[in-house]
Write an enzyme that holds these catalytic residues in place. Structure first.
Site, PDB file in Angstrom:
ATOM      1  N   ASP B  92      48.951  11.432  45.605  1.00 56.33           N
ATOM      2  CA  ASP B  92      47.651  12.290  45.809  1.00 56.33           C
ATOM      3  C   ASP B  92      46.834  11.477  47.012  1.00 56.33           C
ATOM      4  OD1 ASP B  92      46.545  10.648  44.612  1.00 56.33           O
ATOM      5  OD2 ASP B  92      45.961  11.890  42.748  1.00 56.33           O
ATOM      6  N   ASP B 271      53.525  18.799  39.517  1.00 53.54           N
ATOM      7  CA  ASP B 271      53.341  17.623  38.811  1.00 53.54           C
ATOM      8  C   ASP B 271      52.255  18.210  37.830  1.00 53.54           C
ATOM      9  OD1 ASP B 271      51.008  17.788  40.770  1.00 53.54           O
ATOM     10  OD2 ASP B 271      50.422  16.269  39.379  1.00 53.54           O
TER      11      ASP B 271
END
Lengths: 376, 376
Positions: B92, B271
């Protein structure tokens, strides 16, 4: 349980043998990982078998009695069925934990009354009760209920405590021999030599324990803070008295060096929380020495933890990665370090056995004690 | 990175495909376990591969940047080499953690200045810096630096935030396209659709993101507290706009039911920390429903955790044993529950894929949503 003494070192008292239980064989000398509450902390049962290559694990009677409790263990069909560990298990008597963990404990001739450290509930551990509890837990090797005196401890207390332990042992034997295992396999009872660091008491206790003619014998009350020289001296004296054709178990010992010296003094079985507890604090035992993995020096050392140890984690994970896991407080840190340290301990006793059989144990041991004790 | 769209469900927007990276293929729809600081908590890399059957894992830029730090990661040769996970990794952008974890954060056009939650040190995350950091971490898929607005969030703030995210995206793309991977394999950049729960903003953002023509696209800013109906409505609208020939990643989602609904709405990648975080609190996701393993009712239930899930732990350990581990606060509890929950999530998306290919996804999905949502 059977014990076959297979090799005897000529330059020390070290021996190699095989203990046979209904859950399989144990090749001695052996180290037994501690699975306090039915789990060797941070290690899967599969890892114990295939990575650590443990042959027998320990359970703690005090912990298992309180949680999950005897009702659950009996319904499960014993601890082996409950935790899925199908090899031999040894349980301690719970006495040590009553004195180190429980609250409001009171010792009488009858036994020990204490309050649970978990919920404050009141319980009695007597020799008879502790035999019954260990019958229900279902360990292959169960331990006599003893008092483990603290160190230091004056002669008078040590003598009285030893005498109490001996009287309790008789009650343990009576109860054990008049009951049967609950799950269809054999259990055996090991008595425990006490006597603190007093040679005269140790001799007296070892002679009494030997006279009980059980299938194996234990040495308790050591590694409780006394100088190692005293521990070795007491062990040396006691192993001269305990019968050679039965396994000898030195309880709660110890560092890799302690274990090697213990083997040289004729001990066959060891247990200790050190490899797992220290792992959780970032201390690694390796074939090259001791590592504090928190140290800055390992920050960018991408070499394997210990390539000489034949377990997945020891060669798969690098020192730098493990250091990162410890610093970042990742659970995986405890997992990796615990498996590694236990694998190292099992590797070490396996090496000792090979050198006993090869006939060069004494020389190897002296080199190894130095190697495994140094700080890297 | 390549994406091959292989099957399209006729009764929903669900799709099955294959993402190809230099670290191997990913069969979609897929769930990506979260490995915050380079470790999926309580799970060995070997277990991720062979038990969980993970095909790609996540790393968090914020955490990895602070610990172990870029110097260590670069010396190691990137995160794959550092943690030994040789399959695809997605990182991320760190933006979310800056706003949820860091101290004294300040947002400007330039980027976000913040103080580390670990040692208070001061740092700047700008679009350019975050691209450079992710180049150094070395993930296969890296995410654009965005602002994830909270929920609820007024229209004015949501619009300004989205516009900032779009301006940052241009800078991310410029930096990414003018730099190269450091370790000899390809990396790809996914932009992120924002716009809170405002249809008009979501449409505008999705159109802008689609116009950037990257190899894959993400939907951010959902699953932050809004009602699930709003999450589904936004996702539905956005997947109508994002190109069909590129993978779509719905960030931070979610429960098993959320994932099934997301798949039905045309999402390919998910996720969430839920399977591991909830595992550590004793919540199990199973093929029969949700279990709070702390409940008394599991105390003497010696049946396997979930025999339908093809991972070691799910069939080896019993519910009663796992409950005991949780109650006794054993580390093994987190290990067993985490592996089980992740195995279940990967099983679930694998089943979804099979049903998409078989052509009966929509019917199966509706039955399954009900099943996996019920409390046992």
């Amino acid at each position: 349980m059977k014990f076959k003494l297979e090799h005897q070192d000529t330059k020390s008292k070290a021996r190699a043998g095989t203990v046979t239980t209904d859950h399989g064989d144990i090749q001695t000398p052996i180290f037994m990982p501690v699975g306090t509450a039915g789990s060797v902390k941070a290690v899967h049962q599969r890892e114990l078998t295939y990575d650590v290559k443990a042959q027998i694990i320990l359970g703690n009677t005090y912990h298992l009695y309180l949680r999950p409790g005897l009702d659950v263990l009996e319904k499960a069909g014993g601890l082996h069925k409950f935790n899925g560990w199908n090899k031999p298990i040894l349980t301690d008597s719970g006495g040590y934990q009553v004195f180190s963990l429980a609250n409001n404990r009171k010792l009488t001739e009858e036994g020990a009354v204490f309050k649970s450290h978990i919920d404050g509930s009141k319980h009695l551990f007597s020799p008879e009760r502790v035999m019954d509890i260990q019958r229900t837990i279902g360990a292959d090797i169960i331990m006599a209920f003893d008092e483990c005196p603290p160190y230091p401890c004056d002669y008078g207390y040590a003598r009285k405590s030893m005498e109490l332990t001996h009287r309790w042992l008789k009650r343990c034997i009576d109860r054990f021999d008049s009951t049967e295992g609950k799950y269809g396999y054999s259990q055996t009872l090991f008595p425990i030599v006490q006597g603190s660091v007093y040679p005269e008491l140790r001799k007296q206790s070892a002679e009494f324990i030997a006279s009980c003619e059980r299938e194996g014998n234990a040495i308790g009350g050591l590694s409780v803070g006394e100088p190692v020289e005293e521990m070795y001296a007491m062990t040396d004296m006691v192993t001269d008295i305990l019968p050679a054709d039965k396994p000898r178990y030195l309880m709660g010992v110890g560092t890799p060096a302690n274990i090697l010296e213990g083997i040289a003094l004729g001990v066959d079985m060891f247990d200790c929380v050190m490899p797992t507890r220290n792992a959780r604090n970032g201390m690694l035992f390796t074939s090259e020495g001791i590592i504090n993995i928190r140290n800055e020096k390992w920050k960018d050392d991408f070499s394997p933890i210990d390539p000489h140890i034949n377990s997945y984690v020891s060669s798969f994970y690098s020192k730098a990665y493990l250091r990162h896991l410890v610093i970042a407080k990742e659970i995986l840190a405890a997992q990796v370090a615990s498996i590694h340290n236990l694998s190292f301990y099992l590797w070490l006793v396996g090496q000792a056995r090979e050198h006993i059989i090869a006939g060069d144990f004494a020389t190897w041991k002296n080199q190894m004690v130095e190697k495994v004790s140094r700080r890297l």
